[in-house]
Design a protein around this motif. Structure first.
Motif, short mmCIF file in Angstrom:
data_model
loop_
_atom_site.label_atom_id
_atom_site.label_comp_id
_atom_site.label_asym_id
_atom_site.label_seq_id
_atom_site.Cartn_x
_atom_site.Cartn_y
_atom_site.Cartn_z
N ALA A 1 0.83 -1.20 0.00
CA ALA A 1 0.00 0.00 0.00
C ALA A 1 0.87 1.25 0.00
O ALA A 1 0.57 2.23 -0.70
CB ALA A 1 -0.92 -0.01 1.23
N ALA A 2 1.95 1.24 0.79
CA ALA A 2 2.84 2.39 0.82
C ALA A 2 3.51 2.61 -0.52
O ALA A 2 3.66 3.75 -0.99
CB ALA A 2 3.89 2.19 1.91
N ALA A 3 3.91 1.52 -1.18
CA ALA A 3 4.56 1.63 -2.49
C ALA A 3 3.58 2.18 -3.53
O ALA A 3 3.97 2.99 -4.39
CB ALA A 3 5.09 0.27 -2.93
N GLN A 4 2.32 1.77 -3.46
CA GLN A 4 1.32 2.27 -4.40
C GLN A 4 1.08 3.76 -4.21
O GLN A 4 0.93 4.51 -5.18
CB GLN A 4 0.01 1.48 -4.24
N ARG A 5 1.02 4.21 -2.96
CA ARG A 5 0.85 5.65 -2.72
C ARG A 5 2.02 6.44 -3.29
O ARG A 5 1.84 7.51 -3.90
CB ARG A 5 0.71 5.91 -1.22
N THR A 6 3.23 5.91 -3.10
CA THR A 6 4.41 6.59 -3.62
C THR A 6 4.38 6.63 -5.15
O THR A 6 4.69 7.66 -5.77
CB THR A 6 5.69 5.89 -3.14
N LEU A 7 4.01 5.51 -5.75
CA LEU A 7 3.97 5.44 -7.21
C LEU A 7 2.94 6.40 -7.79
O LEU A 7 3.20 7.08 -8.79
CB LEU A 7 3.66 4.00 -7.65
N ARG A 8 1.76 6.50 -7.14
CA ARG A 8 0.75 7.44 -7.62
C ARG A 8 1.24 8.88 -7.53
O ARG A 8 1.01 9.70 -8.42
CB ARG A 8 -0.55 7.27 -6.82
N ALA A 9 1.93 9.19 -6.43
CA ALA A 9 2.45 10.55 -6.28
C ALA A 9 3.49 10.87 -7.35
O ALA A 9 3.50 11.98 -7.91
CB ALA A 9 3.07 10.71 -4.88
N VAL A 10 4.34 9.92 -7.66
CA VAL A 10 5.36 10.14 -8.69
C VAL A 10 4.72 10.31 -10.07
O VAL A 10 5.13 11.18 -10.86
CB VAL A 10 6.36 8.95 -8.70
N ARG A 11 3.71 9.53 -10.35
CA ARG A 11 3.03 9.63 -11.64
C ARG A 11 2.31 10.98 -11.78
O ARG A 11 2.33 11.59 -12.86
CB ARG A 11 2.03 8.48 -11.80
N ARG A 12 1.68 11.44 -10.71
CA ARG A 12 1.02 12.74 -10.77
C ARG A 12 2.02 13.85 -11.00
O ARG A 12 1.78 14.79 -11.76
CB ARG A 12 0.24 12.99 -9.48
N GLU A 13 3.17 13.74 -10.32
CA GLU A 13 4.21 14.75 -10.49
C GLU A 13 4.71 14.76 -11.92
O GLU A 13 4.91 15.82 -12.53
CB GLU A 13 5.36 14.47 -9.51
N ALA A 14 4.92 13.56 -12.50
CA ALA A 14 5.43 13.47 -13.87
C ALA A 14 4.42 14.02 -14.88
O ALA A 14 4.80 14.60 -15.90
CB ALA A 14 5.76 12.02 -14.20
N ALA A 15 3.12 13.84 -14.59
CA ALA A 15 2.07 14.30 -15.48
C ALA A 15 1.69 15.75 -15.22
O ALA A 15 0.87 16.32 -15.94
CB ALA A 15 0.84 13.42 -15.35
N GLY A 16 2.26 16.37 -14.19
CA GLY A 16 1.95 17.76 -13.89
C GLY A 16 0.59 17.93 -13.27
O GLY A 16 0.02 19.03 -13.31
N GLU A 17 0.06 16.87 -12.67
CA GLU A 17 -1.26 16.96 -12.06
C GLU A 17 -1.16 17.54 -10.65
O GLU A 17 -0.18 17.34 -9.95
CB GLU A 17 -1.90 15.56 -11.96
N ALA A 18 -2.20 18.26 -10.26
CA ALA A 18 -2.27 18.78 -8.90
C ALA A 18 -2.66 17.66 -7.96
O ALA A 18 -3.45 16.78 -8.31
CB ALA A 18 -3.30 19.91 -8.81
N PRO A 19 -2.12 17.62 -6.75
CA PRO A 19 -2.51 16.58 -5.80
C PRO A 19 -3.97 16.71 -5.41
O PRO A 19 -4.52 17.80 -5.37
CB PRO A 19 -1.59 16.83 -4.60
N SER A 20 -4.60 15.57 -5.16
CA SER A 20 -5.99 15.59 -4.74
C SER A 20 -6.09 16.08 -3.31
O SER A 20 -5.15 15.97 -2.53
CB SER A 20 -6.58 14.17 -4.84
N GLY A 21 -7.24 16.64 -2.98
CA GLY A 21 -7.42 17.16 -1.60
C GLY A 21 -7.95 18.56 -1.66
O GLY A 21 -8.26 19.13 -2.73
N PRO A 22 -8.07 19.21 -0.50
CA PRO A 22 -8.61 20.58 -0.45
C PRO A 22 -7.75 21.55 -1.25
O PRO A 22 -6.53 21.44 -1.29
CB PRO A 22 -8.56 20.91 1.07
N ALA A 23 -8.43 22.47 -1.92
CA ALA A 23 -7.71 23.46 -2.72
C ALA A 23 -6.95 24.42 -1.83
O ALA A 23 -7.40 24.74 -0.72
CB ALA A 23 -8.70 24.24 -3.60
N ALA A 24 -5.83 24.90 -2.32
CA ALA A 24 -5.02 25.85 -1.55
C ALA A 24 -5.76 27.18 -1.49
O ALA A 24 -6.41 27.59 -2.43
CB ALA A 24 -3.66 26.03 -2.22
N PRO A 25 -5.62 27.89 -0.36
CA PRO A 25 -6.34 29.18 -0.23
C PRO A 25 -5.72 30.22 -1.17
O PRO A 25 -4.57 30.15 -1.50
CB PRO A 25 -6.12 29.55 1.24
#
Length: 335
Positions: free
Chosen positions: A311-335
């Motif tokens: 599970a930890a490896a999958q979370r890390t992999l998703r974060a790396v893929r989002r970073e590579a694709a230039g996607e914003a992280p999911s969650g509350p929007a920044a103020p």
């Protein structure tokens, strides 16, 4: 017999600093002189400014107490404060010098005047240290000092303790030794209620309180008498919740330096590989140790450990893929 008076007085002063109280007979035996000579030497130390107190009891005795001034030719006030604070910091966990600093701290605080103790306390409260998990001080220097004195004097101590499952408890023990390992401190003590030996994590001990009741020293059971070997052996065989053993493609010394693991948990296979027992009571702890390896390994572990790592490896992999694709992280929007 020590016939050189200056050498004998230095020896006498050293003895007074190593134990809370000595009888006149014990000091005379150690120095190879008569009780009358001991009394004269004590008077000479007092004339030089050393605060030696007489104690009551069956045969009477002596102890080095807190004085109104630092003994001459040792330290001035500023030096005493600076060295005490430095020793408290070092005793809290700086690698390689903890035990030496703790012995020096116990000697210095024994004769520190009250006015300087206040300065030390104020300075200690006003300063902070950035500590890195697993690398910085893991025990309160005040707790270390109290327990070190109890080990030295064979004095029963009570304290509050947080057990492995987080339950608060009270303990009454006869402290034997303090052992430092990898940024952690352990107390070896005989539990008076359970009539058995225990190893306590110092970062779980609070409010240690000497009782004033001293007892004859006890010898460590097997695999004593070396305190460090005793702790290493007991920790290596202690039950844990999650089992995990990694076969690492790196030399044993390299793995030991990276993980700060006890030597008993690392077994060399050949010059370039070893096994590491990273079993622990929490899943994040297992993952933390494995993350420090920086080498390829195979793993023999409980299913719960494998699931947590996956599970930890999958979370890390998703974060790396989002970073590579230039996607914003999911969650509350920044103020």
């Amino acid at each position: 017999m020590t016939t050189d008076m200056p050498a004998r007085m230095l020896r006498l002063l050293s003895l007074l600093q190593t134990r809370r109280e000595w009888s006149g007979h014990e000091l005379a035996d150690r120095l190879g002189v008569t009780g009358r000579t001991v009394r004269r030497d004590i008077d000479r130390l007092r004339e030089l400014g050393y605060p030696v107190e007489a104690t009551t009891g069956h045969a009477g005795g002596y102890r080095l107490a807190s004085g109104t001034a630092m003994p001459p030719l040792l330290l001035d006030d500023d030096e005493a404060v600076a060295i005490t604070v430095a020793l408290r910091t070092a005793a809290g966990g700086l690698g390689g010098i903890e035990e030496t600093a703790l012995r020096a701290l116990a000697k210095l605080e024994q004769v520190l005047p009250a006015r300087l103790r206040g300065q030390v306390a104020a300075l200690q409260q006003a300063t902070s240290t950035i500590t890195w998990e697993g690398r910085g001080p893991r025990a309160d220097p005040g707790t270390l000092t109290v327990l070190a004195a109890a080990c030295r004097d064979h004095e029963i101590v009570t304290f509050d303790y947080t057990t492995r499952d987080g339950t608060p408890a009270s303990r009454r023990t006869e402290p034997h030794s303090l052992v430092a390992s990898g940024g952690l401190w352990y107390l070896i003590a005989h539990d008076t209620h359970r009539d058995d030996w225990r190893i306590y994590h110092l970062d779980r001990i609070t409010s240690p309180s000497p009782t004033g009741h001293r007892v004859p020293p006890r010898a460590l059971p097997d695999p004593g008498p070396d305190p460090a070997a005793y702790v290493a052996a007991k920790i290596a065989t202690a039950p844990v919740r999650y089992h995990a053993v990694a076969t690492v493609h790196a030399p044993a010394e390299t793995v030991r330096a990276r993980t700060w693991a006890l030597a008993t948990r690392i077994q060399p296979l050949d010059e370039g590989s070893c096994t590491l027992d990273c079993s622990a009571d929490t899943l994040p702890r297992v993952a933390q140790v494995l993350a420090t390896l920086d080498a390829d390994y195979t793993l023999d572990a409980d299913p719960a450990v494998v699931d947590h790592l996956h599970a930890a490896a999958q979370r890390t992999l998703r974060a790396v893929r989002r970073e590579a694709a230039g996607e914003a992280p999911s969650g509350p929007a920044a103020p």
